[in-house]
Design a protein around this motif. Structure first.
Motif, PDB file in Angstrom:
ATOM      1  N   ASN A   9       8.227 -16.217  -9.600  1.00 32.78           N
ATOM      2  CA  ASN A   9       9.300 -17.179  -9.878  1.00 32.78           C
ATOM      3  C   ASN A   9       9.815 -17.110 -11.317  1.00 32.78           C
ATOM      4  N   ALA A  10       9.043 -16.462 -12.211  1.00 33.39           N
ATOM      5  CA  ALA A  10       9.534 -16.309 -13.583  1.00 33.39           C
ATOM      6  C   ALA A  10      10.690 -15.320 -13.633  1.00 33.39           C
ATOM      7  N   ALA A  11      10.778 -14.426 -12.639  1.00 33.41           N
ATOM      8  CA  ALA A  11      11.897 -13.470 -12.590  1.00 33.41           C
ATOM      9  C   ALA A  11      13.113 -14.149 -11.974  1.00 33.41           C
ATOM     10  N   LEU A  73      26.376 -16.177 -17.014  1.00 25.64           N
ATOM     11  CA  LEU A  73      25.854 -15.301 -15.955  1.00 25.64           C
ATOM     12  C   LEU A  73      24.366 -15.491 -15.729  1.00 25.64           C
ATOM     13  N   ASN A  74      23.664 -15.868 -16.775  1.00 21.57           N
ATOM     14  CA  ASN A  74      22.196 -15.967 -16.761  1.00 21.57           C
ATOM     15  C   ASN A  74      21.765 -16.521 -18.123  1.00 21.57           C
ATOM     16  N   THR A  75      20.479 -16.532 -18.397  1.00 21.81           N
ATOM     17  CA  THR A  75      20.005 -17.038 -19.701  1.00 21.81           C
ATOM     18  C   THR A  75      20.424 -16.107 -20.826  1.00 21.81           C
ATOM     19  N   THR A  76      20.329 -14.802 -20.573  1.00 23.75           N
ATOM     20  CA  THR A  76      20.646 -13.799 -21.602  1.00 23.75           C
ATOM     21  C   THR A  76      22.078 -13.992 -22.106  1.00 23.75           C
ATOM     22  N   ASN A 101      13.026 -10.575 -25.259  1.00 24.14           N
ATOM     23  CA  ASN A 101      14.023  -9.616 -25.763  1.00 24.14           C
ATOM     24  C   ASN A 101      15.445 -10.168 -25.736  1.00 24.14           C
ATOM     25  N   SER A 102      15.688 -11.174 -24.915  1.00 18.86           N
ATOM     26  CA  SER A 102      17.058 -11.699 -24.881  1.00 18.86           C
ATOM     27  C   SER A 102      17.374 -12.518 -26.126  1.00 18.86           C
ATOM     28  N   VAL A 103      16.371 -12.808 -26.948  1.00 14.53           N
ATOM     29  CA  VAL A 103      16.602 -13.336 -28.304  1.00 14.53           C
ATOM     30  C   VAL A 103      16.355 -12.216 -29.326  1.00 14.53           C
ATOM     31  N   HIS A 150      10.983 -21.919 -25.103  1.00 12.08           N
ATOM     32  CA  HIS A 150      10.264 -23.151 -24.750  1.00 12.08           C
ATOM     33  C   HIS A 150       8.957 -22.800 -24.042  1.00 12.08           C
ATOM     34  N   GLY A 151       9.061 -22.088 -22.911  1.00 10.02           N
ATOM     35  CA  GLY A 151       7.851 -21.671 -22.183  1.00 10.02           C
ATOM     36  C   GLY A 151       7.785 -20.159 -22.168  1.00 10.02           C
ATOM     37  N   SER A 152       6.657 -19.593 -22.585  1.00  9.50           N
ATOM     38  CA  SER A 152       6.546 -18.125 -22.623  1.00  9.50           C
ATOM     39  C   SER A 152       6.506 -17.549 -21.216  1.00  9.50           C
ATOM     40  N   ASN A 153       7.266 -16.459 -21.028  1.00  8.53           N
ATOM     41  CA  ASN A 153       7.241 -15.784 -19.724  1.00  8.53           C
ATOM     42  C   ASN A 153       6.060 -14.816 -19.622  1.00  8.53           C
ATOM     43  N   VAL A 154       5.206 -14.785 -20.662  1.00  4.51           N
ATOM     44  CA  VAL A 154       4.010 -13.941 -20.599  1.00  4.51           C
ATOM     45  C   VAL A 154       2.767 -14.810 -20.395  1.00  4.51           C
ATOM     46  N   VAL A 177      17.158 -23.409 -27.955  1.00  2.12           N
ATOM     47  CA  VAL A 177      15.938 -23.331 -27.148  1.00  2.12           C
ATOM     48  C   VAL A 177      16.203 -22.475 -25.910  1.00  2.12           C
ATOM     49  N   ASP A 178      15.336 -21.496 -25.725  1.00  3.25           N
ATOM     50  CA  ASP A 178      15.391 -20.636 -24.535  1.00  3.25           C
ATOM     51  C   ASP A 178      14.495 -21.283 -23.473  1.00  3.25           C
ATOM     52  N   ALA A 179      15.157 -21.937 -22.511  1.00  5.61           N
ATOM     53  CA  ALA A 179      14.406 -22.691 -21.496  1.00  5.61           C
ATOM     54  C   ALA A 179      14.340 -21.922 -20.172  1.00  5.61           C
ATOM     55  N   ALA A 200      19.690 -21.717 -20.407  1.00  6.54           N
ATOM     56  CA  ALA A 200      18.812 -21.765 -19.230  1.00  6.54           C
ATOM     57  C   ALA A 200      19.424 -20.977 -18.078  1.00  6.54           C
ATOM     58  N   PRO A 201      18.564 -20.500 -17.182  1.00 11.98           N
ATOM     59  CA  PRO A 201      19.065 -19.815 -15.998  1.00 11.98           C
ATOM     60  C   PRO A 201      19.395 -20.831 -14.919  1.00 11.98           C
ATOM     61  N   GLY A 202      20.364 -20.502 -14.062  1.00 15.45           N
ATOM     62  CA  GLY A 202      20.558 -21.317 -12.864  1.00 15.45           C
ATOM     63  C   GLY A 202      19.665 -20.818 -11.746  1.00 15.45           C
ATOM     64  N   HIS A 203      19.212 -19.569 -11.884  1.00 12.70           N
ATOM     65  CA  HIS A 203      18.568 -18.884 -10.756  1.00 12.70           C
ATOM     66  C   HIS A 203      17.055 -18.968 -10.746  1.00 12.70           C
ATOM     67  N   LYS A 204      16.475 -19.712 -11.703  1.00 11.70           N
ATOM     68  CA  LYS A 204      15.003 -19.840 -11.712  1.00 11.70           C
ATOM     69  C   LYS A 204      14.679 -21.281 -11.340  1.00 11.70           C
ATOM     70  N   GLY A 205      14.241 -22.061 -12.317  1.00  8.65           N
ATOM     71  CA  GLY A 205      13.801 -23.433 -12.021  1.00  8.65           C
ATOM     72  C   GLY A 205      14.879 -24.330 -11.421  1.00  8.65           C
TER      73      GLY A 205
HETATM   74  C1  LIG Z   1      11.635 -16.508 -21.712  1.00  7.88           C
HETATM   75  C2  LIG Z   1      12.818 -15.797 -21.110  1.00  7.88           C
HETATM   76  N1  LIG Z   1      13.974 -15.794 -21.776  1.00  7.88           N
HETATM   77  C3  LIG Z   1      15.071 -15.203 -21.277  1.00  7.88           C
HETATM   78  C4  LIG Z   1      15.040 -14.567 -20.055  1.00  7.88           C
HETATM   79  C5  LIG Z   1      16.284 -13.928 -19.524  1.00  7.88           C
HETATM   80  O1  LIG Z   1      16.683 -14.643 -18.408  1.00  7.88           O
HETATM   81  P1  LIG Z   1      17.856 -14.162 -17.458  1.00  7.88           P
HETATM   82  O2  LIG Z   1      17.222 -13.195 -16.512  1.00  7.88           O
HETATM   83  O3  LIG Z   1      18.308 -15.407 -16.763  1.00  7.88           O
HETATM   84  O4  LIG Z   1      18.891 -13.545 -18.292  1.00  7.88           O
HETATM   85  C6  LIG Z   1      13.854 -14.541 -19.322  1.00  7.88           C
HETATM   86  C7  LIG Z   1      13.799 -13.831 -18.041  1.00  7.88           C
HETATM   87  O5  LIG Z   1      12.812 -13.621 -17.447  1.00  7.88           O
HETATM   88  C8  LIG Z   1      12.719 -15.184 -19.856  1.00  7.88           C
HETATM   89  O6  LIG Z   1      11.574 -15.215 -19.200  1.00  7.88           O
END
Ligand SMILES: Cc1ncc(COP(=O)(O)O)c(C=O)c1O
Length: 396
Positions: A9-11, A73-76, A101-103, A150-154, A177-179, A200-205
């Motif tokens: 779900n993080a993807a 389009l997404n968080t990026t 990496n998106s920051v 905000h929350g680490s994806n790792v 803040v990258d949520a 924030a993404p629309g496609h995750k949480g």
């Molecule tokens: C912490 C974090 N920031 C940014 C992104 C980029 O999100 P998006 O795929 O919506 O561009 C992700 C994607 O996994 C992420 O986990």
């Protein structure tokens, strides 16, 4: 082949609530028109549905103005708009080693091309937490922006965003803040947390489709930002310059109407269920994972906070003997039907912080609102079986 258990779900989140799919089908089969691009009933209704999505997102994050929710389009895309919209040559920017990496990549691009200076604040190698005082010490006279995940994806580490927000506000530096891993999973209050820009993404949480996201811009901050794209907005078409009013200023071009209308229902689903209730459920899942993994499985390392505090439902593990984490994902999929994501997760500095960057990263499990405690126990049991089997193979 076992049944499939989606733990990525993080993807992107899966499944989506039926109401999301129904709204998208309704739009595609009944309306079809481009919002804001006509005065006929279908175009007006599509525009109203999009506006409703802004209202719902604004309510969810306690924003000050729905027109300051910019669809992306997404968080990026949202992060790029915030970063490149704000930062100018000669500025200084601050981020952390746990950021994505998106920051990191837009920051590095500005350093390379615009002579921007950056400070990347290190995080605790055990927990992944950043010390807000280190953020304070990093701020300089020319600091233009602080960007923090905000929350680490790792590791699932949830940073002390309110403490960081207060420091940023005190120093009059905008906080971005990258949520990506928290919006929709846990309550976020942009006013209480002193967040100036929320990506924030629309496609995750938020349970919408891929191709959706947003940037919330605190009223007033948009005056410091330039546009990254200009074009038609369907408004003030008699002018050949970009409108300055929100949200049109940052939304040129035809919208992803079908995606946004689906997203709107995902957000409403969360508002109806209550994001606190969703978070309570996800905390149950987190507690189950933490308790089950505390059983000292041979050869298993779980990274990030070891308790339920300061974490969200993202867990990365390694098992001794699996030099390549993708091999563990493969076993989990082939033998147990569990879908995970292995590798560096677009967060090279987070893996450096954890010491896993030279080992090919880790294997990640990530939760969503439709998983159950039984699902998490099943995943932990699968990990236990792999660990024990490996230990027997290694030591006889
Ligand atoms: C912490 C974090 N920031 C940014 C992104 C980029 O999100 P998006 O795929 O919506 O561009 C992700 C994607 O996994 C992420 O986990």
């Amino acid at each position: 082949m076992p049944a499939r258990l989606y733990m990525d779900n993080a993807a992107t989140s899966f499944p989506k609530p039926n109401v999301v799919l129904e709204a998208m089908t309704d739009y595609a089969t009944r309306l079809g028109a481009s919002p804001g691009r006509g005065a006929y009933a279908e175009a007006r209704e599509a525009g109203e549905l999009m506006q409703r999505c802004r209202q719902r997102i604004n309510a969810l994050i306690n924003g000050e103005d729905e027109n300051h929710v910019i669809f992306t389009l997404n968080t990026t895309d949202a992060l790029n708009l915030a970063i490149k919209g704000l930062v100018r040559p000669g500025d200084h920017i601050v981020t952390t080693w746990m950021d994505h990496n998106s920051v990191l990549r837009p920051f590095n691009m500005l350093v390379a091309s615009d002579g921007v200076e950056q400070t990347r604040v290190p995080c605790d190698p055990q927990t992944g937490l950043v010390d807000p005082d280190l953020i304070r010490s990093a701020i300089q006279r020319n600091t233009r922006l602080i960007a923090v995940v905000h929350g680490s994806n790792v590791t699932g580490t949830v940073q002390p965003i309110r403490a960081i927000g207060r420091i940023a506000r005190e120093c009059a530096v905008p906080l971005l803040v990258d949520a990506a891993q928290t919006c929709g999973h846990m309550p976020i209050d942009v006013r209480a947390d002193c967040i100036d820009l929320l990506a924030a993404p629309g496609h995750k949480g938020l349970l919408g489709p891929l191709g959706t996201g947003f940037l919330y811009i605190r009223p007033g901050v948009e005056k410091m930002m330039r546009t990254l794209r200009e074009g038609g907005t369907g408004s003030v078409s008699e002018h050949d310059t970009q409108p300055t009013f929100m949200p049109d200023r940052f939304e040129p071009g035809s919208h992803n109407a079908i995606g946004i209308i689906g997203l709107s229902e995902g957000v409403q689903y969360l508002l109806d269920r209550g994001v606190e209730t969703v978070w309570e459920h996800e905390r149950q899942l987190i507690k189950t994972m933490v308790d089950e993994l505390a059983a000292e499985l041979p050869g298993l390392t779980c990274f990030g906070p070891q308790g339920v505090a300061n974490r969200c439902g993202v867990f990365s593990v390694r098992i001794e003997g699996y030099d390549n984490p993708a091999a563990l994902s493969d076993v989990l999929e082939q033998e147990f039907g569990i879908l995970t994501r292995s590798g560096i997760h677009c967060a090279p500095l987070a893996h450096q912080t954890m010491g896993t960057h030279t080992l090919g990263g880790a294997t990640r499990f990530s939760f969503g609102p439709f998983l159950t405690v039984q699902d998490v126990k099943y995943a932990c049991d699968a990990l236990a079986q792999v660990c024990h089997r490996n230990a027997v193979a290694a030591h006889g």
